[in-house]
Design a protein around this motif. Structure first.
Motif, PDB file in Angstrom:
ATOM      1  N   VAL A  82       1.008  -1.309  -0.109  1.00  0.00           N
ATOM      2  CA  VAL A  82       0.338   0.138   0.246  1.00  0.00           C
ATOM      3  C   VAL A  82       0.936   0.913   0.100  1.00  0.00           C
ATOM      4  O   VAL A  82       0.592   2.470  -0.679  1.00  0.00           O
ATOM      5  CB  VAL A  82      -0.708  -0.006   1.183  1.00  0.00           C
ATOM      6  CG1 VAL A  82      -1.574   1.532   1.172  1.00  0.00           C
ATOM      7  CG2 VAL A  82      -2.320  -1.188   1.000  1.00  0.00           C
ATOM      8  N   GLY A  83       1.601   1.452   0.852  1.00  0.00           N
ATOM      9  CA  GLY A  83       3.053   2.494   0.499  1.00  0.00           C
ATOM     10  C   GLY A  83       3.596   2.939  -0.500  1.00  0.00           C
ATOM     11  O   GLY A  83       3.677   3.719  -1.161  1.00  0.00           O
ATOM     12  N   GLN A  84       3.635   1.035  -1.046  1.00  0.00           N
ATOM     13  CA  GLN A  84       4.377   1.692  -2.176  1.00  0.00           C
ATOM     14  C   GLN A  84       2.987   2.593  -3.624  1.00  0.00           C
ATOM     15  O   GLN A  84       4.054   3.316  -4.499  1.00  0.00           O
ATOM     16  CB  GLN A  84       4.647   0.329  -3.210  1.00  0.00           C
ATOM     17  CG  GLN A  84       6.176   0.677  -2.078  1.00  0.00           C
ATOM     18  CD  GLN A  84       6.755  -0.934  -3.229  1.00  0.00           C
ATOM     19  OE1 GLN A  84       5.880  -2.252  -3.289  1.00  0.00           O
ATOM     20  NE2 GLN A  84       8.026  -1.945  -3.205  1.00  0.00           N
ATOM     21  N   ILE A  85       1.864   2.255  -3.769  1.00  0.00           N
ATOM     22  CA  ILE A  85       0.982   1.934  -4.148  1.00  0.00           C
ATOM     23  C   ILE A  85       0.994   3.458  -4.106  1.00  0.00           C
ATOM     24  O   ILE A  85       0.955   4.261  -4.995  1.00  0.00           O
ATOM     25  CB  ILE A  85      -0.094   1.386  -4.240  1.00  0.00           C
ATOM     26  CG1 ILE A  85      -0.022  -0.022  -3.911  1.00  0.00           C
ATOM     27  CG2 ILE A  85      -1.353   1.580  -4.788  1.00  0.00           C
ATOM     28  CD1 ILE A  85      -1.412  -0.960  -4.059  1.00  0.00           C
ATOM     29  N   VAL A  86       0.623   4.605  -2.208  1.00  0.00           N
ATOM     30  CA  VAL A  86       0.217   5.486  -2.869  1.00  0.00           C
ATOM     31  C   VAL A  86       1.120   6.706  -3.227  1.00  0.00           C
ATOM     32  O   VAL A  86       0.954   7.400  -3.230  1.00  0.00           O
ATOM     33  CB  VAL A  86      -0.509   5.159  -1.277  1.00  0.00           C
ATOM     34  CG1 VAL A  86      -0.914   6.797  -1.015  1.00  0.00           C
ATOM     35  CG2 VAL A  86      -1.800   4.338  -1.164  1.00  0.00           C
TER      36      VAL A  86
ATOM     37  N   ILE B 149      -8.052   5.950  -3.064  1.00  0.00           N
ATOM     38  CA  ILE B 149      -8.775   7.256  -2.546  1.00  0.00           C
ATOM     39  C   ILE B 149      -7.404   8.428  -2.416  1.00  0.00           C
ATOM     40  O   ILE B 149      -7.307   9.062  -3.146  1.00  0.00           O
ATOM     41  CB  ILE B 149     -10.298   7.974  -1.666  1.00  0.00           C
ATOM     42  CG1 ILE B 149     -11.226   7.135  -2.088  1.00  0.00           C
ATOM     43  CG2 ILE B 149     -10.187   8.993  -1.247  1.00  0.00           C
ATOM     44  CD1 ILE B 149     -12.525   7.056  -1.230  1.00  0.00           C
ATOM     45  N   ALA B 150      -6.632   7.590  -1.201  1.00  0.00           N
ATOM     46  CA  ALA B 150      -5.422   7.928  -0.733  1.00  0.00           C
ATOM     47  C   ALA B 150      -4.723   7.853  -2.226  1.00  0.00           C
ATOM     48  O   ALA B 150      -3.463   9.424  -1.826  1.00  0.00           O
ATOM     49  CB  ALA B 150      -4.507   6.612   0.823  1.00  0.00           C
ATOM     50  N   ARG B 151      -4.484   7.430  -2.981  1.00  0.00           N
ATOM     51  CA  ARG B 151      -3.683   6.863  -4.219  1.00  0.00           C
ATOM     52  C   ARG B 151      -3.954   8.847  -5.288  1.00  0.00           C
ATOM     53  O   ARG B 151      -3.041   9.637  -5.448  1.00  0.00           O
ATOM     54  CB  ARG B 151      -3.642   5.923  -5.040  1.00  0.00           C
ATOM     55  CG  ARG B 151      -2.868   6.437  -5.975  1.00  0.00           C
ATOM     56  CD  ARG B 151      -2.895   4.724  -7.304  1.00  0.00           C
ATOM     57  NE  ARG B 151      -4.549   4.537  -6.901  1.00  0.00           N
ATOM     58  CZ  ARG B 151      -4.244   3.463  -7.653  1.00  0.00           C
ATOM     59  NH1 ARG B 151      -3.686   2.607  -8.643  1.00  0.00           N
ATOM     60  NH2 ARG B 151      -5.650   2.860  -8.382  1.00  0.00           N
ATOM     61  N   ALA B 152      -5.385   9.238  -5.474  1.00  0.00           N
ATOM     62  CA  ALA B 152      -5.506  10.097  -5.818  1.00  0.00           C
ATOM     63  C   ALA B 152      -5.523  11.422  -4.943  1.00  0.00           C
ATOM     64  O   ALA B 152      -5.619  12.462  -5.884  1.00  0.00           O
ATOM     65  CB  ALA B 152      -7.469   9.924  -6.086  1.00  0.00           C
ATOM     66  N   LEU B 153      -5.445  11.320  -3.959  1.00  0.00           N
ATOM     67  CA  LEU B 153      -5.475  12.784  -2.721  1.00  0.00           C
ATOM     68  C   LEU B 153      -3.995  12.440  -2.597  1.00  0.00           C
ATOM     69  O   LEU B 153      -3.532  13.653  -2.801  1.00  0.00           O
ATOM     70  CB  LEU B 153      -5.856  12.441  -2.088  1.00  0.00           C
ATOM     71  CG  LEU B 153      -7.184  12.512  -1.137  1.00  0.00           C
ATOM     72  CD1 LEU B 153      -7.806  11.973   0.371  1.00  0.00           C
ATOM     73  CD2 LEU B 153      -8.258  13.508  -1.634  1.00  0.00           C
ATOM     74  N   ILE B 154      -2.721  11.797  -3.160  1.00  0.00           N
ATOM     75  CA  ILE B 154      -1.361  12.332  -3.080  1.00  0.00           C
ATOM     76  C   ILE B 154      -0.566  13.504  -3.251  1.00  0.00           C
ATOM     77  O   ILE B 154       0.015  14.261  -2.577  1.00  0.00           O
ATOM     78  CB  ILE B 154      -1.090  11.104  -2.890  1.00  0.00           C
ATOM     79  CG1 ILE B 154       0.391  10.759  -1.631  1.00  0.00           C
ATOM     80  CG2 ILE B 154      -0.306  11.246  -4.677  1.00  0.00           C
ATOM     81  CD1 ILE B 154       0.746  10.874  -0.256  1.00  0.00           C
ATOM     82  N   LEU B 155      -1.155  13.946  -4.428  1.00  0.00           N
ATOM     83  CA  LEU B 155      -0.411  15.188  -5.062  1.00  0.00           C
ATOM     84  C   LEU B 155      -1.229  16.292  -4.837  1.00  0.00           C
ATOM     85  O   LEU B 155      -0.819  17.477  -5.445  1.00  0.00           O
ATOM     86  CB  LEU B 155      -0.301  14.759  -6.912  1.00  0.00           C
ATOM     87  CG  LEU B 155       0.080  13.554  -7.127  1.00  0.00           C
ATOM     88  CD1 LEU B 155      -0.269  13.701  -8.451  1.00  0.00           C
ATOM     89  CD2 LEU B 155       1.686  14.223  -7.020  1.00  0.00           C
ATOM     90  N   ARG B 156      -2.522  16.297  -3.651  1.00  0.00           N
ATOM     91  CA  ARG B 156      -2.891  17.506  -3.703  1.00  0.00           C
ATOM     92  C   ARG B 156      -3.936  17.919  -5.080  1.00  0.00           C
ATOM     93  O   ARG B 156      -3.931  19.213  -5.186  1.00  0.00           O
ATOM     94  CB  ARG B 156      -2.657  18.506  -2.357  1.00  0.00           C
ATOM     95  CG  ARG B 156      -2.136  17.710  -1.348  1.00  0.00           C
ATOM     96  CD  ARG B 156      -1.101  18.933  -0.811  1.00  0.00           C
ATOM     97  NE  ARG B 156      -1.154  17.948   1.191  1.00  0.00           N
ATOM     98  CZ  ARG B 156      -0.671  18.605   1.949  1.00  0.00           C
ATOM     99  NH1 ARG B 156      -0.494  20.340   1.833  1.00  0.00           N
ATOM    100  NH2 ARG B 156      -0.537  18.116   2.743  1.00  0.00           N
ATOM    101  N   PRO B 157      -4.433  17.213  -5.151  1.00  0.00           N
ATOM    102  CA  PRO B 157      -4.834  17.978  -6.997  1.00  0.00           C
ATOM    103  C   PRO B 157      -6.600  18.539  -6.307  1.00  0.00           C
ATOM    104  O   PRO B 157      -6.969  18.607  -5.338  1.00  0.00           O
ATOM    105  CB  PRO B 157      -6.000  16.593  -7.652  1.00  0.00           C
ATOM    106  CG  PRO B 157      -6.214  15.330  -6.496  1.00  0.00           C
ATOM    107  CD  PRO B 157      -4.970  15.729  -5.062  1.00  0.00           C
ATOM    108  N   LYS B 158      -6.856  19.405  -7.499  1.00  0.00           N
ATOM    109  CA  LYS B 158      -8.134  20.052  -7.707  1.00  0.00           C
ATOM    110  C   LYS B 158      -9.288  19.051  -8.000  1.00  0.00           C
ATOM    111  O   LYS B 158     -10.763  19.206  -6.925  1.00  0.00           O
ATOM    112  CB  LYS B 158      -7.688  21.624  -8.057  1.00  0.00           C
ATOM    113  CG  LYS B 158      -7.320  22.254  -7.705  1.00  0.00           C
ATOM    114  CD  LYS B 158      -6.818  23.611  -8.553  1.00  0.00           C
ATOM    115  CE  LYS B 158      -5.571  24.904  -8.414  1.00  0.00           C
ATOM    116  NZ  LYS B 158      -5.410  25.400  -9.146  1.00  0.00           N
ATOM    117  N   LEU B 159      -9.094  18.088  -8.892  1.00  0.00           N
ATOM    118  CA  LEU B 159     -10.597  17.606  -9.561  1.00  0.00           C
ATOM    119  C   LEU B 159      -9.865  16.568  -9.173  1.00  0.00           C
ATOM    120  O   LEU B 159      -9.097  15.757  -9.061  1.00  0.00           O
ATOM    121  CB  LEU B 159     -10.498  17.676 -10.902  1.00  0.00           C
ATOM    122  CG  LEU B 159     -11.028  17.308 -11.694  1.00  0.00           C
ATOM    123  CD1 LEU B 159     -12.537  17.432 -11.062  1.00  0.00           C
ATOM    124  CD2 LEU B 159     -10.983  17.021 -13.072  1.00  0.00           C
TER     125      LEU B 159
END
Length: 338
Positions: free
Chosen positions: A127-131, A181-191
């Protein structure tokens, strides 16, 4: 090797009144062969002139039957595919005009949560590698900074830091979706485009994931394009709803006005099929005749006329209605409204 850059921080919001995402007359056709060895080609009309705008901080729910073009629209917005024609803008920038390096930088602001929380995660990675992978791809932070960001993001989605040492198969479906969801959030996106993010989960878990998405939106000011086929789910999460049918948007409206009688017969039929909480209520169900026409040969005129329970005659069969603003913020494409 290039030096790692600093960790991403939230960027300034667009100017008031400027859409975060704007789609103009988007068309996507796919070529399909007619058979083995055949040189002739048929065309799949996945999208035919879709236009919409998504304002910063809001959630647009996109609903419709399977095969209507919802996921295809998401792929065009993310530029995972090139549209046949039309434009896609992000904060006023034309995404279709960006080169590879510009597009890669822009993708930090646009992330996706997939439908199946198992197949979308690499089973060979922890999970750490994925995120952390998006941070590595974009060269952001050093090893310690990435570890800290992973721990912080896992905590935001309700997972303990030690989860990063485990593999996806060791988690339940709801937990796996939290990892996505964590993987999507990690870059702090707007969309964030959420493509049927709860349809593969147990009903008892769906509410938890929806509440998590709402909490994250309130905390981070996220903008969601939420794709689903369940109107009750979309109404809970969305500020506005757009209804698609066979590659076209039939109706769109704000959620506050969605309880009013819909303007389009297709939306009317969808609402009649939605479950009602009151067991004593007996809503009148509208059963649509036939099946959705094939996108290989969409019908002329209004695309819904072959199943419409309020068809007017030749005008519906011959002339395609324009999506027009009938009331403030309420758009519909139907000849009944002229």
């Amino acid at each position: 090797m290039c030096a790692a850059t600093s960790m991403p921080e939230p960027l300034a919001a667009p100017a008031p009144g400027v859409p975060l995402v704007e789609v103009r007359d988007l068309v996507k056709h796919y070529s399909a062969g007619t058979g083995f060895g055949s040189k002739s080609k048929t065309v799949v009309h996945a999208l035919d002139g879709v236009s919409l705008a998504l304002m910063p901080g809001e959630t647009l729910g996109l609903v419709g039957e399977s095969g209507c073009g919802k996921s295809t629209l998401a792929r065009q917005i993310l530029r995972l595919e090139e549209p046949t024609s039309g434009r896609v803008f992000f904060e006023g920038r034309d995404l279709l005009s960006l080169d590879k390096s510009e597009l890669k930088a822009m993708r930090r602001e646009m992330q996706v949560v997939f439908q199946d929380p198992y197949s979308s995660l690499n089973p060979r990675h922890t999970v750490g590698q994925i995120v952390a992978e998006p941070l590595i791809i974009h060269g952001l932070g050093n090893h310690r900074e990435r570890e800290e960001r992973v721990d912080e993001t896992l905590a935001e989605v309700g997972l303990r830091p030690e989860a990063k040492l485990r593999f996806p198969h060791e988690f339940s479906g709801g937990q796996r979706q939290r990892i996505g969801i964590a993987r999507a959030l990690i870059l702090r996106p707007k969309l964030i485009i959420a493509d049927e993010p709860i349809s593969a989960l147990d009903v008892s878990i769906q509410g938890q994931v929806l509440n998590l998405l709402k909490e994250l939106q309130d905390k981070r000011g996220l903008t969601y394009l939420f794709i689903a086929h369940d109107l009750s789910v979309v109404r809970y999460l969305s500020d506005r709803i757009a209804v698609m049918y066979l590659g076209r948007i039939m109706e769109s409206n704000g959620i506050k006005n969605f309880a009013r009688p819909p303007l389009h017969p297709y939306t009317e039929a969808l609402l009649s099929a939605a479950p009602v909480a009151n067991p004593e209520a007996k809503p009148q169900r509208i059963v649509l005749a036939g099946d959705v026409p094939s996108p290989l040969a969409p019908p002329p005129g209004c695309r819904f006329h072959t199943r419409c329970h309020r068809i007017m005659g030749d005008i519906c069969k011959e002339q395609e209605p324009e999506l027009r603003e009938i009331e403030p913020g309420h758009f519909a494409a139907c000849h009944l409204l002229k």
